[in-house]
Design an enzyme around this catalytic site. Structure first.
Site, short mmCIF file in Angstrom:
data_model
loop_
_atom_site.label_atom_id
_atom_site.label_comp_id
_atom_site.label_asym_id
_atom_site.label_seq_id
_atom_site.Cartn_x
_atom_site.Cartn_y
_atom_site.Cartn_z
N GLU A 463 0.81 -1.22 0.00
CA GLU A 463 0.00 0.00 0.00
C GLU A 463 0.85 1.28 0.00
O GLU A 463 0.77 2.11 0.90
CB GLU A 463 -0.96 -0.02 1.19
CG GLU A 463 -2.00 -1.13 1.04
CD GLU A 463 -2.97 -1.22 2.19
OE1 GLU A 463 -4.18 -1.40 1.94
OE2 GLU A 463 -2.54 -1.13 3.35
N GLU A 539 -4.39 -10.12 -0.21
CA GLU A 539 -5.25 -10.08 0.97
C GLU A 539 -6.68 -10.35 0.51
O GLU A 539 -7.12 -9.82 -0.51
CB GLU A 539 -5.19 -8.72 1.68
CG GLU A 539 -3.83 -8.38 2.26
CD GLU A 539 -3.79 -6.97 2.88
OE1 GLU A 539 -4.87 -6.44 3.23
OE2 GLU A 539 -2.68 -6.42 3.01
#
Length: 1026
Positions: A463, A539
């Site tokens: 991220e 994820e």
């Protein structure tokens, strides 16, 4: 070591190295694979303790200051009068200094890179030790810090040694010129914040200190500095090459040789010896301080997560006479990783990643993980059919990789980079002034961990958007280590900086067309034109609290579409921390419980297991979905079962099929069959004839491993399934003669009496307010409609007290008034029937004077003393779907045991019941509730046909829960330890219950089929004396 001017402490701090992203270290030694410097080759082969290493863990001196400038200069040379003691490794916040902070995206400090606050908590550590005299006479003595958060300065005997940052990789310094005979003192000043903190914005607790081990390592003057191991397999995987690159500090390359031996246990497999130096590299010649050699291995046992065969390589540095100077050693797994034909392959087989994300977290020790804790995680993962782990989101303790090598887990090793809180996220990744800071976190990770067979993928971080820095580092890895693919999710999960499409929280069938970074459904993504890469979710299935609904849909897709190669559940363990109450008891804390601001509350608790590693019910769902054996009921006459092994590399040589046929939950037939399936093999087995029995008839099968393994005990269960079988036609049972119920109308209630039982209905509400058995009251509250649940984290979404998410289920229910409904009786009618008494009620449920639900009930009490209850509920148009259509009441009795025929034994919900089995179960009352730290709806069991609890026996087709806590208390309580047992016991009986969702927890994620979208619902129950 470069000589440093003798600056005072304040002069050194005035340079503010911690706010310069171009400077990440002073005098730190280059990164390398872990070294031990054995002086005996047999000790290296046996992985015995090396006398060249000395662990410095233990009690250190510690002083705490609110900023580095507050530290007196005198501390460098001696402890201060107020010095305390602190364990190393530890996080100082868990010893009463400062406070841990939990945030997800938002930086815990004002976002002004590279500057950090002047109020910068500072921990000053010191340790005195004696150095072995032999170490002072020759060679090099290094000090190694395996993990320090976030930046630190180091002194030895008052002399400045160096500076380092990057919390998750080792910092190593040469102390040789500063050590003295007798007592030595090292001093370490640790800063909580540095410019590197802007690269460490992971979703986790922000804590500080020396949280991994500190050690000394003594190397000879002529020494091995680094070892690179690479394995190459032949096209048919029948032979291999072991390639070794050794880098050395040498005075005369011609006077030294390198010898490599490869061992399998005590058997020598291969060996080779050669002098140092490489072939000519370019017009300037060759390397004299390194050498490359290769060993040919025939028929090697290949490494994989199913059969993690390891060899031991010993790399020995010899002098001209062949005398050992020192040896290094490492475990070697022969395996080949590649992306080819659009698939991620290991040893030629396409992998199916059964993965989880894992933070290094312990409820009592914070970010300190010891070997028993690591092994416990690995065993739990393996026992629940996980074969892979992503090191989210930083390189782990070096021991973790050795254990994954040995036990067998595929690893994604991830750089310690996350800039989630930047706007935009890629701001620093596209800033050349930050290139060095990014680069060192990636390159040093590769240099430390490259020799581990378990690492099958490198990750550039998490991220942080997508910038030119990512492209450059992708290229560096592919050049330095072409043996592994690289993945990176930032910038849309499918940039040129990734060999794998690796999105997070992409749905199976639904697109999320976000601007700039659309998140397509996983089925659509692999079908996009020109897309040839495999897709592995970095994820997915956000396991926050009571979650993981719809998990089986992902696994249906993974098995149906080969390029969908699995993913990593978020995440492994809840990240709560233990706190002590004033009375000495302990409780589990989450964000905000330490006065930490800002904080993201309970968002740190997303685990498949609790922080103490006890399982969430969702863990069983993951185990069942990921199991390595698939079953198919091929025929019922005779009963024939098909079994397919999904093991890619191992024969089922330790598996036994156990089967049983149950009638109303009781076994009527069964057997055991030894399985002997090759990898990816299939077999059909005839189990027997179908019993001619009426009623609930089920086939249950399971595969167990009779013998214990390295990661499981004997008789460990690895897979299971079940089917309802065709039952013989059943005839209605003849009514048993009994006493005719009698109706006794009274002014405030209506009472029905039958053979020692009395049912009392309120004339104002129409509700059953009491049921007496032998004059003993059974109810503490009426049997009443229930349409709500204590909100799950998935129901709450991103709503907070000062920021409401209008789309969250909890907010929609709140706006619709579901939590403040008032009852209005519309009709109450009694009838005397030939075989009993009937009471009909019609009840409106209103919010703000407007009807929300209309409930019609028919209670029919017969001669057998049964109460047949039929419920019909209408939902007003334009309202949100309710959480449930059911009933609840507070029972007077608290029985110790609960018995039911239905799905169990663990908690299950309509969209999370793959792992639940239909049988007859019995559990203590307390075991029915799931102790989520953040209280919420829990403990439901569905598919129930019968329930017996105390003096109650209920039949039908329903969901139930029994709890000492009401929905209202669960809804209004912030922590589990604040719940108080209420009088009696709360019973809920649901005809219908919506799913829990779980694709993520910040948007509505319950699939359409598990929402209560109809406008009318009917269900039926039979209540009798137990």
């Amino acid at each position: 070591m470069a000589k440093t001017d003798p600056l005072t402490l304040q002069q050194l701090l005035a340079q503010r190295h911690w706010e310069n992203p171009a400077l990440t270290q002073l005098n730190r030694l280059p990164a390398h694979t872990p070294l031990a410097s054995w002086r005996n080759a047999d000790a290296a082969r046996g992985d015995l303790a090396s006398p060249s290493q000395r662990l410095l863990d233990g009690e250190w001196g510690f002083s705490y200051f609110d900023r580095p400038q507050a530290v007196p200069d005198a501390w460098i040379n001696g402890d201060l009068p107020q010095v305390g003691r602190l364990s190393v490794p530890s996080n100082w916040q868990l010893s009463g200094y400062d406070a841990p902070i939990y945030t997800n995206v938002q930086y815990p400090i004002p976002t002004d890179p590279p500057r950090v606050p002047d109020d910068n908590p500072t921990g000053c550590y010191s340790l005195t030790f004696h150095c072995q005299p032999a170490w002072l006479q020759s060679g090099q003595t290094r000090i190694i810090f395996d993990g320090v958060n976030s930046a630190f300065y180091l002194w030895c005997n008052g002399e400045f040694i160096g500076y380092s940052q990057d919390s998750r990789l080792p910092a190593e310094f040469d102390l040789s010129q500063r050590l003295l005979e007798g007592e030595n003192r090292i001093a370490v000043m640790v800063l909580r914040w540095c410019d590197g903190s802007y690269l460490e914005d992971q979703d986790m607790w922000r804590m500080s200190g020396i949280f991994r081990s500190v050690s000394l390592l003594h190397k000879p003057h002529v020494r091995l500095d680094d070892i690179h191991i690479d394995t190459r397999l032949s096209p048919e995987y029948r032979s291999a090459q072991l390639r070794v690159l050794a880098l050395c500090s040498l005075t005369d390359a011609s006077a030294y040789q390198l010898k490599v031996t490869l061992w399998r246990d005590d058997t020598l497999i291969a060996q080779h010896q050669q002098p140092f130096g490489t072939p000519v590299v370019d017009e300037r010649g060759r390397y004299l301080d390194r050498t490359r050699l290769s060993l040919q291995i025939d028929q090697p046992l290949l490494w994989n997560a199913e059969t993690p065969h390891l060899y031991r390589a010993v790399i020995a540095l010899l002098d001209a006479d062949g005398t050992l100077i020192e040896a290094e050693a490492c475990d070697v797994g022969f395996r080949q990783v590649e992306v080819s034909g659009g698939l991620l392959k290991l040893n030629g087989k396409a992998l199916l990643i059964r993965g989880t994300n894992r933070h290094e977290h312990h409820p009592d020790r914070g970010q300190v993980m010891d070997e028993p804790a690591m092994i416990a995680d690995i065993l739990l993962m393996k026992q629940h059919n996980f074969n892979a782990v992503r090191c989210s989101h930083y390189p782990n303790h070096p021991l973790w990789y050795r254990l994954c090598d040995r036990y067998g887990l595929y690893v994604v090793d991830e750089a310690n980079i996350e800039t989630h809180g930047m706007q935009p996220m890629n701001r620093l990744a596209d800033d050349p002034s930050w290139f060095s800071a990014f680069s060192e976190r990636v390159t040093r990770m590769v240099q430390r961990d490259r020799n581990h067979a378990c690492i099958i993928i490198w990750s550039l971080g998490n991220e942080s958007g997508h910038g030119s820095t990512h492209d450059a580092l992708y290229g560096w890895i592919k050049s330095d280590d072409p043996s592994r693919p690289v993945q990176y999710e930032g910038g849309g999960a499918d940039t040129a900086a990734s060999d794998i499409i690796c999105p997070m929280y992409a749905r199976v069938d639904r697109d999320q067309p976000f601007e700039a970074v659309p998140k397509w459904s996983i089925k659509k993504w692999i079908a996009l034109p020109e897309e040839t890469r495999p897709l592995i979710l970095c994820e997915y299935a956000h396991a926050m609290g009571n979650s993981l609904g719809g998990f089986s849909r992902y696994w249906q897709a993974f098995r149906q579409y080969p390029p969908l190669q699995g993913g990593f559940v978020w995440d492994w363990a809840d990240q709560n921390l233990t706190r002590q109450a004033a009375d000495g008891s302990s409780w589990q804390a989450y964000g905000g419980d330490f006065g930490d601001m800002p904080n993201d509350r309970q968002f740190c608790m997303n685990g498949l297991v609790f922080a103490d590693r006890s399982p969430h019910p969702a863990l069983f769902e993951a185990k069942r979905a990921q199991q390595f054996f698939q079953f198919q009921l091929e025929n019922t006459s005779p009963i024939t079962l098909g079994i397919t092994s999904e093991y890619l590399f191992r024969h089922s040589d330790n598996e036994r099929l156990c089967w049983r046929i149950e009638h109303h939950g009781e076994q009527v037939a069964g057997g055991q069959i030894t399985l002997n399936l090759p990898p990816e093999g299939t077999v059909s087995l005839m189990l027997g004839e179908l019993p001619s029995l009426a009623g609930e008839l089920w086939l249950r099968v399971e595969v167990i491993q009779p013998a214990a393994t390295a990661w499981s005990p004997a008789n460990h269960r690895v897979a299971w399934d079940g089917w309802q079988l065709p039952a013989a036609l059943s005839l209605p049972k003849p009514d048993v003669p009994g006493e005719q119920p009698r109706l006794h109308p009274q002014s405030q209630l209506i009472e029905v009496v039958q053979a020692g039982q009395r049912w009392q209905f309120c004339r104002q509400s129409g509700e059953l307010i009491q049921w007496l058995q032998a004059d003993k009251p059974q109810l503490l509250s009426p049997l009443r409609d229930l349409f709500v649940r204590a909100p799950l984290d998935n129901d709450i979404g991103i709503s907070e007290a000062n920021r409401i998410d209008p789309h969250a289920w909890a907010e929609r229910w709140q706006r619709a008034g579901y939590y403040r409904l008032e009852s209005q009786l519309l009709r109450l009618q009694t009838d005397i029937l030939n075989d009993g008494v009937q009471i009909r009620s019609e009840q409106a449920w209103l919010a703000d004077g407007e009807p929300r639900f209309l409930s019609r009930k028919c209670y029919r009490i017969n001669r057998q003393g049964e109460m047949l209850l039929e419920v019909e509920v209408d939902i007003a148009a334009g309202l949100p779907e309710p959480a449930r259509i059911g009933l609840h009441c507070q029972l007077a009795e608290v029985a110790e045991e609960v018995c039911w025929l239905g799905l169990g034994p663990h908690e299950n919900y309509p969209d999370r019941r793959l792992a639940a089995e239909f049988s007859r179960w019995q559990l203590p009352l307390g075991a029915l509730s799931t102790p989520y730290v953040f209280p919420c709806e829990n403990g439901l069991r569905g598919g129930t046909r019968e329930l017996t609890f105390g003096h109650w026996h209920i039949r039908g087709d329903f969901h139930f829960s029994l709890s000492r806590h009401s929905v209202e208390q669960l809804r209004k309580t912030s922590h589990r330890h604040l719940l108080r047992d209420e009088a009696g016991c709360w019973l809920t009986l649901d005809g219908f219950h919506m799913g829990v969702g779980g694709d993520d927890s910040w948007s509505p994620s319950v699939d359409e089929e598990f929402l209560l979208r109809a406008r009318q619902y009917r269900y039926r129950l039979i209540l009798t004396r137990g």
